[in-house]
Design an enzyme around this catalytic site. Structure first.
Site, PDB file in Angstrom:
ATOM      1  CG  LEU A 123    -119.289 -46.213 -52.167  1.00 27.91           C
ATOM      2  CD1 LEU A 123    -118.237 -46.483 -50.660  1.00 27.91           C
ATOM      3  CD2 LEU A 123    -119.855 -47.721 -53.030  1.00 27.91           C
ATOM      4  CB  VAL A 174    -118.620 -41.012 -50.043  1.00 27.16           C
ATOM      5  CG1 VAL A 174    -118.009 -42.390 -49.679  1.00 27.16           C
ATOM      6  CG2 VAL A 174    -118.947 -40.109 -48.594  1.00 27.16           C
ATOM      7  CD  GLU A 188    -123.027 -35.478 -55.877  1.00 24.72           C
ATOM      8  OE1 GLU A 188    -122.680 -36.593 -56.365  1.00 24.72           O
ATOM      9  OE2 GLU A 188    -122.766 -34.149 -56.131  1.00 24.72           O
ATOM     10  N   GLY A 189    -123.603 -35.918 -50.963  1.00 24.62           N
ATOM     11  CA  GLY A 189    -124.618 -35.287 -50.069  1.00 24.62           C
ATOM     12  C   GLY A 189    -124.485 -33.475 -50.964  1.00 24.62           C
ATOM     13  CG  PHE A 206    -122.400 -30.788 -46.047  1.00 27.09           C
ATOM     14  CD1 PHE A 206    -122.175 -28.978 -45.965  1.00 27.09           C
ATOM     15  CD2 PHE A 206    -123.685 -31.305 -45.904  1.00 27.09           C
ATOM     16  CE1 PHE A 206    -123.003 -28.501 -46.212  1.00 27.09           C
ATOM     17  CE2 PHE A 206    -124.427 -30.215 -45.416  1.00 27.09           C
ATOM     18  CZ  PHE A 206    -124.776 -29.032 -45.196  1.00 27.09           C
ATOM     19  N   GLY A 207    -120.073 -33.040 -50.044  1.00 22.93           N
ATOM     20  CA  GLY A 207    -119.344 -34.275 -49.775  1.00 22.93           C
ATOM     21  C   GLY A 207    -119.546 -35.370 -51.328  1.00 22.93           C
ATOM     22  CG  ASP A 212    -127.308 -37.163 -39.956  1.00 24.98           C
ATOM     23  OD1 ASP A 212    -128.319 -37.068 -40.051  1.00 24.98           O
ATOM     24  OD2 ASP A 212    -126.477 -36.680 -41.349  1.00 24.98           O
TER      25      ASP A 212
HETATM   26  P1  ADP Z   1    -123.219 -38.451 -46.667  1.00 23.28           P
HETATM   27  O1  ADP Z   1    -122.222 -36.885 -46.232  1.00 23.28           O
HETATM   28  O2  ADP Z   1    -123.240 -38.658 -48.241  1.00 23.28           O
HETATM   29  O3  ADP Z   1    -124.465 -39.074 -46.032  1.00 23.28           O
HETATM   30  P2  ADP Z   1    -121.562 -40.649 -45.436  1.00 23.28           P
HETATM   31  O4  ADP Z   1    -120.649 -40.994 -44.874  1.00 23.28           O
HETATM   32  O5  ADP Z   1    -123.078 -41.111 -45.010  1.00 23.28           O
HETATM   33  O6  ADP Z   1    -121.268 -39.880 -46.890  1.00 23.28           O
HETATM   34  O7  ADP Z   1    -121.271 -42.196 -46.722  1.00 23.28           O
HETATM   35  C1  ADP Z   1    -122.299 -42.185 -47.913  1.00 23.28           C
HETATM   36  C2  ADP Z   1    -122.145 -43.519 -48.354  1.00 23.28           C
HETATM   37  O8  ADP Z   1    -121.284 -44.073 -48.581  1.00 23.28           O
HETATM   38  C3  ADP Z   1    -122.433 -44.541 -47.378  1.00 23.28           C
HETATM   39  O9  ADP Z   1    -124.318 -44.594 -47.105  1.00 23.28           O
HETATM   40  C4  ADP Z   1    -121.964 -45.780 -47.822  1.00 23.28           C
HETATM   41  O10 ADP Z   1    -123.422 -46.475 -48.011  1.00 23.28           O
HETATM   42  C5  ADP Z   1    -120.871 -45.714 -47.751  1.00 23.28           C
HETATM   43  N1  ADP Z   1    -119.860 -45.535 -47.112  1.00 23.28           N
HETATM   44  C6  ADP Z   1    -119.426 -44.723 -46.417  1.00 23.28           C
HETATM   45  N2  ADP Z   1    -118.569 -45.463 -45.251  1.00 23.28           N
HETATM   46  C7  ADP Z   1    -118.034 -46.397 -45.974  1.00 23.28           C
HETATM   47  C8  ADP Z   1    -117.100 -47.391 -45.914  1.00 23.28           C
HETATM   48  N3  ADP Z   1    -116.237 -47.502 -44.515  1.00 23.28           N
HETATM   49  N4  ADP Z   1    -117.476 -48.519 -45.873  1.00 23.28           N
HETATM   50  C9  ADP Z   1    -118.149 -48.705 -46.810  1.00 23.28           C
HETATM   51  N5  ADP Z   1    -119.442 -48.284 -47.362  1.00 23.28           N
HETATM   52  C10 ADP Z   1    -119.035 -46.485 -46.710  1.00 23.28           C
END
Ligand code: ADP
Ligand code: MG
Length: 357
Positions: free
Chosen positions: A28, A36, A30-31, A33-34, A172
């Site tokens: 979903l 997803v 990729e930053g 620091f991690g 953020d």
């Molecule tokens: P990053 O550090 O990569 O920004 P995020 O926590 O913002 O990590 O998550 C990256 C992406 O994953 C989000 O922009 C969103 O699209 C998706 N995402 C994160 N948490 C959820 C969640 N609880 N339910 C659905 N999608 C999520």
């Protein structure tokens, strides 16, 4: 705060979820620091798994900042659960080839962030459809768009107020970190990876590089003189509520929320490049939105004119709220609670205001 810290460490080293308990799906995000992923529970998870419910999950494999993000999510779950995505569990995963990683698990809230929704030409009507699943009788136009934007802003400020009342500053806050929860049909905050917990003093990383410059307030980072720059472990330093009062670190998020409000009102400011250009213009106007308006309005495109028109409805109450959020000095910005009580959100207030004019 030793008790807090010990409880925190104890939690991290007691993995109840194992790697094999999860089946990974689509990536979903990729930053730096991690990473997803979408995930689900394995058919036969180990008996220790604290979460046996059906449904999709989200897994973040995080690097060094994962520890703080777990801390923040556990605190949010206890103190203001409705503000953020539903956190399931976080633990230290040692078996990875890349070395230790923090794994964080949430419930999958839905597929769209506010950013995704704002990129659509249908915005804000696409949000209305998701919230109501029925068509409004009000004709399409500024009034209806304003109502939808009001509803979104109220939800964002409500969620922020929850965080701030808990003593957490997000740092953020941006459309990419706001998810539409299909279950509750409301917006929720995600990504507490850069957040600071000021009551307990957990504030890993007040480094500018972590902050998104497009949405960051001019003070850049909060509590800069009180916090160490980059400690290798969570620091427990006592920051009194007095310090909170003096520095008003929560107003950092309010500035970001103001920029989101601006982007919702002005379709021409929704793209990254337009926002960056706006930031440059605002800086040239010494962060005075009224001065920016004066400089831009005479030669404004129809997109921009429509935004001013929307914020000028009901005696300009929207513009008033926007200008009380986007201000140079943190201390002059309205708080989340204050903004929620602003007449922009108050139907009767709106009526009174228009009668007064
Ligand atoms: P990053 O550090 O990569 O920004 P995020 O926590 O913002 O990590 O998550 C990256 C992406 O994953 C989000 O922009 C969103 O699209 C998706 N995402 C994160 N948490 C959820 C969640 N609880 N339910 C659905 N999608 C999520
Ligand atoms: Mg994010």
């Amino acid at each position: 705060f030793d008790m807090f810290f010990l409880a925190f460490v104890e939690r991290l080293f007691r993995p109840t979820f194992k790697k094999d308990d999860l089946v990974l799906g689509k990536k979903l995000g990729e930053g730096a620091f991690g990473v997803v992923y979408r995930a689900s529970l394995a058919k036969k998870p180990s008996s220790k798994v604290p979460y046996q419910k059906e449904g999709d999950l989200v897994l973040k494999k995080a690097t060094e900042y994962g520890a703080v993000e777990i801390w923040m999510n556990e605190r949010v779950r206890r103190a203001c659960a409705n503000s953020c995505a539903d956190f399931v569990h976080g633990f230290l995963e040692n078996s990875s080839k890349k070395g230790a990683e923090y794994w964080l698990i949430w419930r999958y809230e839905g597929e769209a962030t506010l950013y995704d929704l704002m990129q659509s030409k249908e915005f804000p009507y696409n949000v209305e459809t998701m919230m109501l699943r029925e068509v409004q009788d009000l004709p399409r136009g500024l009034e209806r768009e304003n109502r939808i934007i009001q509803t979104i802003m109220r939800q964002l400020l409500f969620a922020l107020d929850g965080l701030h009342s808990t003593g957490i500053v997000h740092r953020d806050f941006k459309p990419q970190n706001i998810i539409f929860s299909e279950g509750s049909r409301t917006f929720k905050i995600i990504d507490l990876g850069a957040a600071a917990d000021l009551r307990v003093g957990i504030n890993y990383i007040p480094k500018e590089f972590l902050l998104d410059p497009r949405y960051a307030a001019p003070e850049q980072y909060i509590m800069s003189t009180q916090t160490p720059s980059a400690p290798s472990a969570p620091v427990a330093t006592a920051l009194s509520p007095v310090l909170w009062q003096m520095n008003l670190p929560d107003r950092f998020d309010i500035y970001s929320a103001g920029l989101i409000f601006l982007q919702m009102a002005f379709s021409g400011l929704r793209s990254d490049s337009a926002l960056i250009q706006f930031n440059r213009q605002l800086k040239r106007c010494d962060f005075d939105l009224n001065a920016w308006r004066k400089s831009i309005e005479p030669r404004a495109s129809s997109d921009l004119r429509k935004g001013f028109e929307l914020l000028d409805l009901d005696g300009g109450i929207g513009w008033e709220l926007l200008t009380s959020m986007v201000r140079y000095k943190a201390g002059q910005r309205i708080s989340a609670k204050g903004a929620l009580a602003h007449p922009y959100f108050d139907r009767e207030g709106l009526l009174v205001l228009s009668l007064m004019q």
